[in-house]
Design an enzyme around this catalytic site. Sequence first.
Site, PDB file in Angstrom:
ATOM      1  CB  SER B 153      -9.341  -0.134  24.585  1.00 45.62           C
ATOM      2  OG  SER B 153      -9.264   0.280  25.901  1.00 45.62           O
ATOM      3  CG  ASP B 318      -7.680  -6.967  28.492  1.00 43.91           C
ATOM      4  OD1 ASP B 318      -7.522  -6.320  29.536  1.00 43.91           O
ATOM      5  OD2 ASP B 318      -8.273  -6.519  27.489  1.00 43.91           O
ATOM      6  CG  HIS B 351      -6.385  -3.264  27.719  1.00 42.47           C
ATOM      7  ND1 HIS B 351      -7.576  -3.795  27.267  1.00 42.47           N
ATOM      8  CD2 HIS B 351      -6.442  -1.936  27.450  1.00 42.47           C
ATOM      9  CE1 HIS B 351      -8.312  -2.822  26.753  1.00 42.47           C
ATOM     10  NE2 HIS B 351      -7.651  -1.701  26.844  1.00 42.47           N
TER      11      HIS B 351
END
Lengths: 207, 375
Positions: B153, B318, B351
């Site tokens: 991320s 995601d 995610h």
Amino acid sequence: MNEHYLKSKGLHLNYSLISKMVEGNSRILDLGCGSGELLQMLKEQKDIKGLGVDIDQDNIIACLKKGLSAIQGDIDVGLKEFADKSYDYVILNQTLQSTHNPEYVMQEMLRVGKKCVVSFPNFAYWRVRCHLFFKGQMPKSRILPFEWYDTPNIHLLTISDFFEFAKKRNIKILKSIYTTRAQVKKFPLTRFLPNLFAEEVIFVVSN
Amino acid sequence: MIKQSVGIVETKYYTIDKNIKLESGEEFGPITVAYETYGRLNGKKDNAILVLHALTGDAHAAGYHSEKDIKPGWWNDMIGPGKAFDTDKYFIISSNMLGGCKGTTGPSSINPLTGKAYGIEFPVITIEDTVKVQKELINYLGVKKLLSVAGGSMGGMQALMWAISYPEMVESAILIATTSKLSAQGIAFNAVGRNAIISDPDWQNGNYYDKENKPDRGLSIARMVGHITYLCEEAMHKKFGRKLQNKTKPDFTMDIDFQVESYLQHQGEVFVDRFDANSYLYITKAVDYFDLSGKYGSLEEAFKHTNAKFLIMSFTSDWLFPTSQSKEMVNALVHANKDVSFCEIESPCGHDAFLLEFETQTNIIKSFLKDVDNE
């Protein structure tokens, strides 16, 4: 799948033949690279810079373990990430017959590679013909080990088919190697009637 | 449990004794960096790996702070003896990002000029700025070259920035569930989060540190919104469905009915105890500003001078940083003639998968690092 099957049977693969065909220090893209055996051999013998593409994640991991770079992807959707003529060779070894869209895959290969190496089993090989003729069933052989219902080989073709395809698409055949049991046969009939006597073929092509 | 980890660890601090020139042009200092290390730096000093945390992470990536500690560091599944980032082999460094609230200088730190917390006097920072600060830490630790920089991320954004800003120092970069620029959708969710904080009357223009009330409501709503983006429909459906919370039928009031509501509220509530609202504003801004192709003209141009071997991983479910955004980076790296490998990992976790799907990631990262290590 083919690669795995052949290895498990201890049979020879055509890697060394391909290795002899490519020039040293070249940039090579191997489509449907499997666990990276061919790329590894080319790296060791020819000092090439290679990249593999395969749909199966376990194969990507196997490539990484060998120190090879590989991208998980489906070659049937094209080779968007690769620029025109960005590789010296694009290899499609024993994979053409299992693509969903062989015409598009070939077109993309020829766009990306200066030269392309394509190999496939010849469906007009005499043993294959005999199998169909006498048994009346879908042929099975050393390199076509699957049943009709579970085969990945959905676009089987013959050497003559490829010649015709190449002619129609203006694809130049630069080199052809006909093999039986992964050996180049000295038997003259193989040279003169490859479509009948070659079990497998390796073409080097360009556009 | 402690046995399977790096054990008891301690957060350390390093203060940079000069000003850092930020991307905005402002000179800023002094900056203290909170960091932890696991494993040993070898004699050649070539086994260091920098791991980079996501939006609300901190320096505490692995192990426990005390015997009584219940929760280990945020990437404990990945860092430790025999794990993906094997502490028997590698020297792992993790630091809290600039603007954070877990020991590194951020809006809640005391401004030495005023003796009060910075609040919104704190300069606006970018991913590039945080990487610049990390570089000072790496220099201080005596590491000349990083075997790898790795993160998921926002951590992946920092890893990218490392490979671009300091190509001579980065041998490999592991980019997980990340992107080369935050999408409009990503900015939108961050904007909702920031609005929730700013419109909380207790935010008081960011000067709440010495006040009785803090913008807890705003911050918890921001966290709730964020949390939704870390999951996915399938994960939510599996976890909660339409199940009711402690009741058999809806009670036709505005109280919490559904389990998913209760879960989000809980996530929001526990978050305010560990995070600072102003840090949330600053860090989400830094993420919003992240745009490599905007900054360098094109993504290919951004990668032009990198020397690292790249490993990129995405997750099927995601939707915040989807596979297409990872593939964009793969394409640019291939076009720029760089060494890149890519995997899309099957996962129903959204995610958040980069924090959860550790088995597959471990397998891939170990295979990748083995080779980087050999070279």
